[in-house]
Design a protein around this motif. Structure first.
Motif, PDB file in Angstrom:
ATOM      1  N   TYR A   1     -18.473  -3.522 -18.187  1.00  0.00           N
ATOM      2  CA  TYR A   1     -18.273  -2.854 -16.827  1.00  0.00           C
ATOM      3  C   TYR A   1     -19.762  -2.331 -16.456  1.00  0.00           C
ATOM      4  O   TYR A   1     -20.081  -2.201 -15.138  1.00  0.00           O
ATOM      5  N   ARG A   2     -20.581  -1.882 -17.393  1.00  0.00           N
ATOM      6  CA  ARG A   2     -22.013  -1.539 -17.014  1.00  0.00           C
ATOM      7  C   ARG A   2     -22.972  -2.607 -16.491  1.00  0.00           C
ATOM      8  O   ARG A   2     -23.629  -2.364 -15.270  1.00  0.00           O
ATOM      9  N   SER A   3     -22.593  -3.806 -16.883  1.00  0.00           N
ATOM     10  CA  SER A   3     -23.305  -4.922 -16.362  1.00  0.00           C
ATOM     11  C   SER A   3     -22.969  -5.314 -14.948  1.00  0.00           C
ATOM     12  O   SER A   3     -23.632  -5.647 -13.969  1.00  0.00           O
ATOM     13  N   ARG A   4     -21.696  -4.935 -14.823  1.00  0.00           N
ATOM     14  CA  ARG A   4     -20.940  -5.624 -13.323  1.00  0.00           C
ATOM     15  C   ARG A   4     -21.598  -4.263 -12.275  1.00  0.00           C
ATOM     16  O   ARG A   4     -21.701  -4.869 -11.400  1.00  0.00           O
ATOM     17  N   LEU A   5     -21.571  -3.207 -12.894  1.00  0.00           N
ATOM     18  CA  LEU A   5     -21.897  -2.082 -11.708  1.00  0.00           C
ATOM     19  C   LEU A   5     -23.348  -2.372 -11.518  1.00  0.00           C
ATOM     20  O   LEU A   5     -23.843  -2.221 -10.255  1.00  0.00           O
ATOM     21  N   ALA A   6     -24.113  -2.785 -12.400  1.00  0.00           N
ATOM     22  CA  ALA A   6     -25.543  -2.970 -12.170  1.00  0.00           C
ATOM     23  C   ALA A   6     -25.726  -4.076 -11.326  1.00  0.00           C
ATOM     24  O   ALA A   6     -26.536  -4.008 -10.269  1.00  0.00           O
ATOM     25  N   ARG A   7     -24.948  -5.320 -11.477  1.00  0.00           N
ATOM     26  CA  ARG A   7     -25.190  -6.149 -10.594  1.00  0.00           C
ATOM     27  C   ARG A   7     -24.680  -5.960  -9.148  1.00  0.00           C
ATOM     28  O   ARG A   7     -25.320  -6.255  -8.066  1.00  0.00           O
ATOM     29  N   ALA A   8     -23.635  -5.234  -9.014  1.00  0.00           N
ATOM     30  CA  ALA A   8     -23.265  -4.750  -7.852  1.00  0.00           C
ATOM     31  C   ALA A   8     -24.123  -3.770  -6.956  1.00  0.00           C
ATOM     32  O   ALA A   8     -24.475  -4.004  -5.856  1.00  0.00           O
ATOM     33  N   ALA A   9     -24.803  -3.054  -7.547  1.00  0.00           N
ATOM     34  CA  ALA A   9     -25.813  -2.079  -7.010  1.00  0.00           C
ATOM     35  C   ALA A   9     -26.930  -3.116  -6.744  1.00  0.00           C
ATOM     36  O   ALA A   9     -27.443  -2.882  -5.316  1.00  0.00           O
ATOM     37  N   GLY A  10     -27.631  -3.932  -7.562  1.00  0.00           N
ATOM     38  CA  GLY A  10     -28.574  -4.833  -7.297  1.00  0.00           C
ATOM     39  C   GLY A  10     -28.212  -5.708  -5.972  1.00  0.00           C
ATOM     40  O   GLY A  10     -29.035  -5.889  -4.949  1.00  0.00           O
ATOM     41  N   SER A  11     -26.988  -6.162  -5.701  1.00  0.00           N
ATOM     42  CA  SER A  11     -26.533  -6.971  -4.546  1.00  0.00           C
ATOM     43  C   SER A  11     -26.412  -6.100  -3.356  1.00  0.00           C
ATOM     44  O   SER A  11     -26.816  -6.684  -2.425  1.00  0.00           O
ATOM     45  N   ALA A  12     -25.918  -4.757  -3.525  1.00  0.00           N
ATOM     46  CA  ALA A  12     -26.076  -4.037  -2.230  1.00  0.00           C
ATOM     47  C   ALA A  12     -27.375  -3.853  -1.826  1.00  0.00           C
ATOM     48  O   ALA A  12     -27.640  -3.841  -0.812  1.00  0.00           O
ATOM     49  N   ALA A  13     -28.391  -3.456  -2.836  1.00  0.00           N
ATOM     50  CA  ALA A  13     -29.752  -3.389  -2.348  1.00  0.00           C
ATOM     51  C   ALA A  13     -30.257  -4.802  -1.820  1.00  0.00           C
ATOM     52  O   ALA A  13     -31.012  -4.526  -0.592  1.00  0.00           O
ATOM     53  N   ALA A  14     -29.831  -5.826  -2.226  1.00  0.00           N
ATOM     54  CA  ALA A  14     -30.622  -6.822  -1.524  1.00  0.00           C
ATOM     55  C   ALA A  14     -29.913  -7.236  -0.065  1.00  0.00           C
ATOM     56  O   ALA A  14     -30.419  -8.016   0.676  1.00  0.00           O
ATOM     57  N   ALA A  15     -28.650  -6.790  -0.075  1.00  0.00           N
ATOM     58  CA  ALA A  15     -28.316  -6.936   1.388  1.00  0.00           C
ATOM     59  C   ALA A  15     -28.405  -5.815   2.331  1.00  0.00           C
ATOM     60  O   ALA A  15     -28.089  -5.926   3.418  1.00  0.00           O
ATOM     61  N   GLY A  16     -29.549  -5.057   1.838  1.00  0.00           N
ATOM     62  CA  GLY A  16     -29.888  -4.107   2.836  1.00  0.00           C
ATOM     63  C   GLY A  16     -29.081  -2.696   2.774  1.00  0.00           C
ATOM     64  O   GLY A  16     -28.898  -2.100   3.946  1.00  0.00           O
TER      65      GLY A  16
END
Length: 397
Positions: free
Chosen positions: A35-50
């Motif tokens: 779950y920690r990995s999923r949350l980190a990927r979600a945060a990174g995707s959010a940043a990449a999407a502006g």
């Protein structure tokens, strides 16, 4: 919602691992690190999407990211706030639900913030959001909660998650693929058993009940749908099994699925009561060829729309293009319908680990319909199907 206890590994017919992967129980629990990995990927995707962050309401996104399923969806605000950068994610929960949230599988990766009845939950949430920020928010968030956040932070803006991050849950890891494979094998086992049942002289609803019982027997914890469309009812792709008595000479569309180990199954086969006519066999052959063409189009780097184009071309060339009235496929995972979608205009490239249906059909109004559906996953060099029952037209009694 139907429930059933999980069978043992030894008695479960759907535990055979994919070729080349080390066997493991498909229901091996996800860990806090997962779950920690999923949350980190979600945060990174959010940043990449502006985006400045993501706001996740109760539902499939919250389950996927934290393993937390609130005991009941209510008017009380529950909200996972994932900043694109900076602090750890925070799960805002009503105080009466905080003990359950603290025991969620992914709780170790979160900070909990609770609020009590009589206080303002939006006031608790507001400091977690960047003033004037732009946030992705779950599609199923209650309007009253979104409006409450807008009142607390009038300068913020929001966009639906499926619009801005449609691939958030699309690519599955090995443990997810094992669960999806087990679900597909269980649905195949149910189909194998239903072929032994009598169809003629029974109501659609009776056959649907048999299918539901078989899904549970083979390890599903939840049955989502059992479409049984006989004769003219088969021309309605989402026909609900009704009281029509199935007759000798009917084509019957069987579309069924649900959740096993938390991941979805969804398969369709069309059967015939007694020997089919030449036209019925031809229509089925066209759909089978179209479904094969769709599966053959699956490979990494190719746009999702190419699956739809490949299947649709076969049906159009055969003269039935006007009777293929839906997209060729949909993603599947913790829900039975999710991105990506196999439809013209979807230019998202396929990626290894994506799971989706390939399900072309022909629907002749007032007469009969045919659909064939498999769940497949994209591999490094092509495609693997999670449904492997015969695609030939089965003759039943």
């Amino acid at each position: 919602m139907a429930t059933a206890s999980e069978p043992s590994e030894r008695s479960d017919p759907s535990n055979s691992p994919a070729a080349g992967r080390k066997p493991e129980p498909p229901h091996a629990p996800f860990t806090a690190d997962d779950y920690r990995s999923r949350l980190a990927r979600a945060a990174g995707s959010a940043a990449a999407a502006g985006l400045d962050g993501l706001l996740i309401a109760p539902g499939p996104d919250l389950t996927y990211l934290t393993g937390y399923r609130p005991s009941a969806t209510s008017e009380r605000l529950t909200l996972l706030v994932i900043p694109a950068t900076g602090p750890d994610p925070v799960l805002v929960v009503p105080t009466l639900e905080a003990p359950d949230a603290a025991h969620a599988p992914g709780a170790a990766a979160l900070t909990l913030s609770d609020w009590t009845d009589g206080t303002d939950p939006y006031g608790v949430s507001a400091p977690l959001l960047a003033p004037g920020g732009r946030f992705g928010i779950s599609d199923n968030a209650w309007a009253m909660h979104l409006l409450g956040l807008q009142r607390a932070l009038p300068g913020t803006s929001y966009v639906a998650l499926t619009e801005v991050l449609p691939m958030l849950r699309a690519v599955k890891d090995d443990r997810e693929l094992a669960r999806a494979e087990a679900a597909g094998a269980a649905a195949d086992a149910a189909y194998g058993e239903i072929l032994k049942a009598r169809f003629a002289g029974r109501r659609e609803s009776e056959v649907a009940a048999d299918l539901a019982a078989l899904l549970l027997q083979f390890g599903h914890s939840q049955v989502d749908f059992t479409v049984v469309g006989s004769g003219p009812n088969g021309a309605d792709p989402h026909h609900r099994a009704g009281e029509r008595v199935i007759e000798h000479g009917d084509m019957v569309v069987l579309d069924f699925g649900g959740l096993k180990h938390g991941y979805g199954s969804d398969t369709t086969r069309s059967v015939h009561v007694g020997e089919p006519t030449a036209e019925e066999q031809r229509v089925h052959d066209v759909v089978r060829a179209a479904q094969q063409a769709g599966r053959d189009a699956v490979r990494p780097g190719v746009a999702c729309q190419e699956v739809d184009r490949a299947a649709r071309a076969v049906i159009t060339e055969a003269g039935y293009g006007d009777y293929f009235i839906h997209r060729t496929g949909h993603g599947i995972g913790v829900t039975t319908h999710e991105p990506p979608y196999m439809i013209e205009g979807e230019e998202q490239p396929m990626v290894p680990g994506m799971c989706f249906s390939v399900e072309p059909g022909i629907y002749l109004p007032g007469r009969f319909g045919v659909r064939i559906e498999d769940i497949v996953t994209v591999t490094e060099d092509g495609v693997r199907s999670f449904n492997n029952t015969s695609r030939e037209l089965a003759v039943v009694e």
